[in-house]
Design a protein around this motif. Structure first.
Motif, PDB file in Angstrom:
ATOM      1  N   PHE A  31       0.982  -1.348  -0.162  1.00  0.00           N
ATOM      2  CA  PHE A  31      -0.054  -0.171   0.047  1.00  0.00           C
ATOM      3  C   PHE A  31       1.132   1.170  -0.081  1.00  0.00           C
ATOM      4  CE2 PHE A  31      -1.978   3.367   2.245  1.00  0.00           C
ATOM      5  CZ  PHE A  31      -3.105   3.416   1.651  1.00  0.00           C
ATOM      6  N   ALA A  32       1.741   1.092   0.875  1.00  0.00           N
ATOM      7  CA  ALA A  32       2.701   2.633   1.059  1.00  0.00           C
ATOM      8  C   ALA A  32       3.484   2.621  -0.365  1.00  0.00           C
ATOM      9  CB  ALA A  32       3.851   2.306   2.093  1.00  0.00           C
ATOM     10  N   GLY A  33       3.907   1.583  -0.997  1.00  0.00           N
ATOM     11  CA  GLY A  33       4.691   1.622  -2.139  1.00  0.00           C
ATOM     12  C   GLY A  33       3.772   2.310  -3.357  1.00  0.00           C
ATOM     13  N   GLU A  34       2.486   1.747  -3.456  1.00  0.00           N
ATOM     14  CA  GLU A  34       1.744   2.166  -4.620  1.00  0.00           C
ATOM     15  C   GLU A  34       1.347   3.743  -4.226  1.00  0.00           C
ATOM     16  OE1 GLU A  34      -0.770  -2.035  -5.081  1.00  0.00           O
ATOM     17  OE2 GLU A  34      -1.683  -0.597  -3.833  1.00  0.00           O
ATOM     18  N   LEU A  35       1.147   4.081  -3.031  1.00  0.00           N
ATOM     19  CA  LEU A  35       0.599   5.405  -2.635  1.00  0.00           C
ATOM     20  C   LEU A  35       1.871   6.381  -3.186  1.00  0.00           C
ATOM     21  CD1 LEU A  35      -1.271   7.285  -1.437  1.00  0.00           C
ATOM     22  CD2 LEU A  35      -0.108   6.781   0.886  1.00  0.00           C
ATOM     23  N   ALA A  36       3.010   5.838  -2.824  1.00  0.00           N
ATOM     24  CA  ALA A  36       4.121   6.620  -3.126  1.00  0.00           C
ATOM     25  C   ALA A  36       4.467   7.016  -4.444  1.00  0.00           C
ATOM     26  CB  ALA A  36       5.722   6.067  -2.293  1.00  0.00           C
ATOM     27  N   VAL A  37       4.362   5.628  -5.214  1.00  0.00           N
ATOM     28  CA  VAL A  37       4.669   5.893  -6.638  1.00  0.00           C
ATOM     29  C   VAL A  37       3.680   6.864  -7.398  1.00  0.00           C
ATOM     30  CG1 VAL A  37       4.740   4.457  -8.861  1.00  0.00           C
ATOM     31  CG2 VAL A  37       5.606   3.728  -6.848  1.00  0.00           C
ATOM     32  N   MET A  38       2.129   6.883  -7.215  1.00  0.00           N
ATOM     33  CA  MET A  38       1.286   7.813  -7.726  1.00  0.00           C
ATOM     34  C   MET A  38       1.648   8.955  -7.328  1.00  0.00           C
ATOM     35  SD  MET A  38      -1.995   5.029  -7.583  1.00  0.00           S
ATOM     36  CE  MET A  38      -1.905   4.460  -6.072  1.00  0.00           C
ATOM     37  N   THR A  39       1.732   9.309  -5.918  1.00  0.00           N
ATOM     38  CA  THR A  39       2.063  10.626  -5.561  1.00  0.00           C
ATOM     39  C   THR A  39       3.263  11.376  -6.084  1.00  0.00           C
ATOM     40  OG1 THR A  39       0.998  10.160  -3.345  1.00  0.00           O
ATOM     41  CG2 THR A  39       2.295  12.108  -3.303  1.00  0.00           C
ATOM     42  N   THR A  66      -7.094   6.698  -2.229  1.00  0.00           N
ATOM     43  CA  THR A  66      -8.275   5.656  -2.734  1.00  0.00           C
ATOM     44  C   THR A  66      -7.888   4.524  -3.666  1.00  0.00           C
ATOM     45  OG1 THR A  66      -9.364   7.459  -4.180  1.00  0.00           O
ATOM     46  CG2 THR A  66      -9.849   7.470  -2.019  1.00  0.00           C
ATOM     47  N   THR A  67      -7.313   5.209  -4.620  1.00  0.00           N
ATOM     48  CA  THR A  67      -6.551   4.036  -5.699  1.00  0.00           C
ATOM     49  C   THR A  67      -5.987   3.129  -5.083  1.00  0.00           C
ATOM     50  OG1 THR A  67      -6.724   5.833  -7.318  1.00  0.00           O
ATOM     51  CG2 THR A  67      -5.757   3.669  -7.855  1.00  0.00           C
ATOM     52  N   ALA A  68      -5.032   3.251  -4.204  1.00  0.00           N
ATOM     53  CA  ALA A  68      -4.124   2.223  -3.380  1.00  0.00           C
ATOM     54  C   ALA A  68      -4.756   1.663  -2.603  1.00  0.00           C
ATOM     55  CB  ALA A  68      -2.915   2.921  -2.574  1.00  0.00           C
ATOM     56  N   LEU A  69      -6.218   2.052  -1.992  1.00  0.00           N
ATOM     57  CA  LEU A  69      -6.765   1.238  -1.009  1.00  0.00           C
ATOM     58  C   LEU A  69      -7.704   0.338  -1.596  1.00  0.00           C
ATOM     59  CD1 LEU A  69      -7.610   1.055   1.965  1.00  0.00           C
ATOM     60  CD2 LEU A  69      -9.467   2.680   1.377  1.00  0.00           C
ATOM     61  N   VAL A  70      -8.515   0.603  -2.938  1.00  0.00           N
ATOM     62  CA  VAL A  70      -9.396  -0.219  -3.393  1.00  0.00           C
ATOM     63  C   VAL A  70      -9.174  -0.709  -4.707  1.00  0.00           C
ATOM     64  CG1 VAL A  70     -11.219   0.658  -2.009  1.00  0.00           C
ATOM     65  CG2 VAL A  70     -11.250   1.712  -4.053  1.00  0.00           C
ATOM     66  N   GLY A  71      -8.481   0.406  -5.741  1.00  0.00           N
ATOM     67  CA  GLY A  71      -8.242  -0.147  -6.874  1.00  0.00           C
ATOM     68  C   GLY A  71      -8.792   1.179  -7.802  1.00  0.00           C
ATOM     69  N   PRO A  72      -8.797   1.280  -8.986  1.00  0.00           N
ATOM     70  CA  PRO A  72      -9.323   2.121  -9.922  1.00  0.00           C
ATOM     71  C   PRO A  72     -10.957   2.336 -10.054  1.00  0.00           C
ATOM     72  CG  PRO A  72      -8.404   0.389 -11.307  1.00  0.00           C
ATOM     73  CD  PRO A  72      -8.164   0.175 -10.109  1.00  0.00           C
ATOM     74  N   ILE A  73     -11.351   3.772  -9.690  1.00  0.00           N
ATOM     75  CA  ILE A  73     -12.922   4.069  -9.756  1.00  0.00           C
ATOM     76  C   ILE A  73     -12.628   5.386 -10.609  1.00  0.00           C
ATOM     77  CG2 ILE A  73     -14.892   4.279  -8.704  1.00  0.00           C
ATOM     78  CD1 ILE A  73     -13.728   3.076  -6.193  1.00  0.00           C
ATOM     79  N   THR A  74     -13.101   5.246 -11.922  1.00  0.00           N
ATOM     80  CA  THR A  74     -12.968   6.165 -12.782  1.00  0.00           C
ATOM     81  C   THR A  74     -14.395   7.131 -12.652  1.00  0.00           C
ATOM     82  OG1 THR A  74     -11.694   4.863 -14.199  1.00  0.00           O
ATOM     83  CG2 THR A  74     -12.641   6.623 -15.075  1.00  0.00           C
ATOM     84  N   PHE A  75     -15.444   6.701 -12.760  1.00  0.00           N
ATOM     85  CA  PHE A  75     -16.669   7.487 -13.059  1.00  0.00           C
ATOM     86  C   PHE A  75     -17.664   7.656 -11.854  1.00  0.00           C
ATOM     87  CE2 PHE A  75     -15.720   5.803 -17.281  1.00  0.00           C
ATOM     88  CZ  PHE A  75     -15.278   6.856 -17.881  1.00  0.00           C
ATOM     89  N   PHE A  76     -17.062   7.222 -10.756  1.00  0.00           N
ATOM     90  CA  PHE A  76     -18.002   7.003  -9.494  1.00  0.00           C
ATOM     91  C   PHE A  76     -18.180   8.538  -9.054  1.00  0.00           C
ATOM     92  CE2 PHE A  76     -17.803   7.363  -4.763  1.00  0.00           C
ATOM     93  CZ  PHE A  76     -19.070   7.076  -4.701  1.00  0.00           C
ATOM     94  N   GLY A  77     -16.986   9.250  -8.962  1.00  0.00           N
ATOM     95  CA  GLY A  77     -16.975  10.734  -8.721  1.00  0.00           C
ATOM     96  C   GLY A  77     -17.746  11.570  -9.451  1.00  0.00           C
ATOM     97  N   LEU A  78     -17.614  11.444 -10.969  1.00  0.00           N
ATOM     98  CA  LEU A  78     -18.278  12.171 -11.738  1.00  0.00           C
ATOM     99  C   LEU A  78     -19.964  11.994 -11.698  1.00  0.00           C
ATOM    100  CD1 LEU A  78     -17.419  13.975 -14.101  1.00  0.00           C
ATOM    101  CD2 LEU A  78     -18.043  11.912 -15.621  1.00  0.00           C
ATOM    102  N   LEU A  79     -20.348  10.845 -11.361  1.00  0.00           N
ATOM    103  CA  LEU A  79     -21.663  10.377 -11.156  1.00  0.00           C
ATOM    104  C   LEU A  79     -22.595  11.120 -10.079  1.00  0.00           C
ATOM    105  CD1 LEU A  79     -24.187   8.731 -11.808  1.00  0.00           C
ATOM    106  CD2 LEU A  79     -23.108   6.719 -10.638  1.00  0.00           C
TER     107      LEU A  79
END
Length: 322
Positions: free
Chosen positions: A111-119, A242-255
């Motif tokens: 989790f820390a690695g994914e978060l660090a890379v994306m940030t 949120t992406t590192a926690l659950v994975g990609p959610i593309t359109f939820f926020g837009l909806l």
């Protein structure tokens, strides 16, 4: 055009109603079909509920801020390439190490690695372009789209090279899921989301001024360049968490955000953000109750939410061209 008093009254009614509806759905989610040891049932479902709450908070919050920053209500923060980068990270892990080795790794470290890379990717991209370009945001979005295409292409190539059995394991890792997050991951995401949200709330009067546009916000005394950087960092932290926690959610926020726009047209961020968060909670918890508890569907609701959100996105594009 709705008056400020009428808008404030409608906001109170909507927030109160969605809060009550959300509370009822949470109670239904925790109790419907529960048998056996209640302590275990509530603990198991409560863990998933915490993950849902974090996503329902951060994704609409960051989407509203991103719309203000970009002055475009069709874009989503995922346009920066977070989703594609997440898929690439997962694919590289399985390709280089194997699914067994990746599965045996400490989830906190992953989790820390994914978060660090994306940030680091997002902040590094901003820093790289910040001192060189005048129209930074437009170029930043364009480069983010290009990087997303590159990440998807590389991930697709690697997925074709790995063993079919490994690919099946990889598929489970690259789709959004609200189950499986450990308590340490939830705590880390909650701290990052909470601090960035507090930061944004403190700066909310200045962020409201950005609705006047660049020239208008500067005219009322807002340091537009600095505030744009702050909003960009807030959005980056929340989306990466949120992406590192659950994975990609593309359109939820837009909806959910566009539903809030329709219910409270012209409302300031102090009304839009809470309503968007509550609508997101109602959507996610309600979908879990309907599909998992009442219809007996085993799995997550991310595919349904993404499908509906994708349809809304297409309708927004069609409406924008008219």
């Amino acid at each position: 055009m709705m008056s400020p008093a009428d808008r404030s009254m409608r906001a109170r009614v909507l927030i109160t109603g969605t809060t009550a509806l959300c509370a009822g759905l949470i109670l239904a989610f925790l109790t419907i079909g529960a048998t056996g040891d209640w302590g275990f049932v509530l603990s198991f479902r409560g863990d998933r509920l915490i993950t849902i709450a974090l996503v329902a908070w951060a994704v609409p919050f960051s989407t509203v801020l991103f719309h203000t920053l970009s002055n475009n209500q069709i874009l989503t923060p995922s346009i920066m390439g977070f989703d594609a980068l997440f898929v690439l990270i997962q694919t590289l892990g399985v390709f280089l190490l194997g699914s067994a080795e990746v599965g045996a790794m400490d989830s906190r470290l992953v989790f820390a690695g994914e978060l660090a890379v994306m940030t680091l990717f997002s902040v590094g991209l901003y820093r790289l372009l910040y001192a060189r370009m005048t129209r930074l945001l437009e170029l930043l979005l364009l480069v983010g789209i290009i990087c997303g295409v590159l990440f998807r292409s590389v991930a697709g190539l690697l997925q074709r090279l790995i063993d079919p059995g490994e690919f099946l394991v990889l598929q489970d890792r690259i789709f959004a899921s609200f189950s499986g997050a450990s308590s340490s991951e939830q705590l880390s995401a909650a701290v990052l989301i909470g601090l960035s949200s507090a930061w944004a709330w403190y700066r909310l009067p200045a962020i409201d001024a950005m609705l006047l546009g660049r020239d208008g916000s500067i005219a009322v005394g807002v340091d537009h360049k600095r505030l744009s950087l702050e909003i960009f960092l807030i959005v980056t932290f929340q989306v990466a968490a949120t992406t590192a926690l659950v994975g990609p959610i593309t359109f939820f926020g837009l909806l959910v955000v566009h539903l809030a726009y329709r219910l409270l047209p012209g409302a300031p961020h102090g009304m839009l953000i809470p309503l968007s968060i509550l609508l997101g909670s109602v959507l996610l918890v309600g979908a879990q109750v309907l599909l998992e508890r009442l219809l007996g569907f085993i799995g997550t609701v991310s595919m349904i939410v993404e499908f509906v959100g994708g349809v809304v996105f297409v309708l927004l594009l069609i409406g924008g061209r008219r």
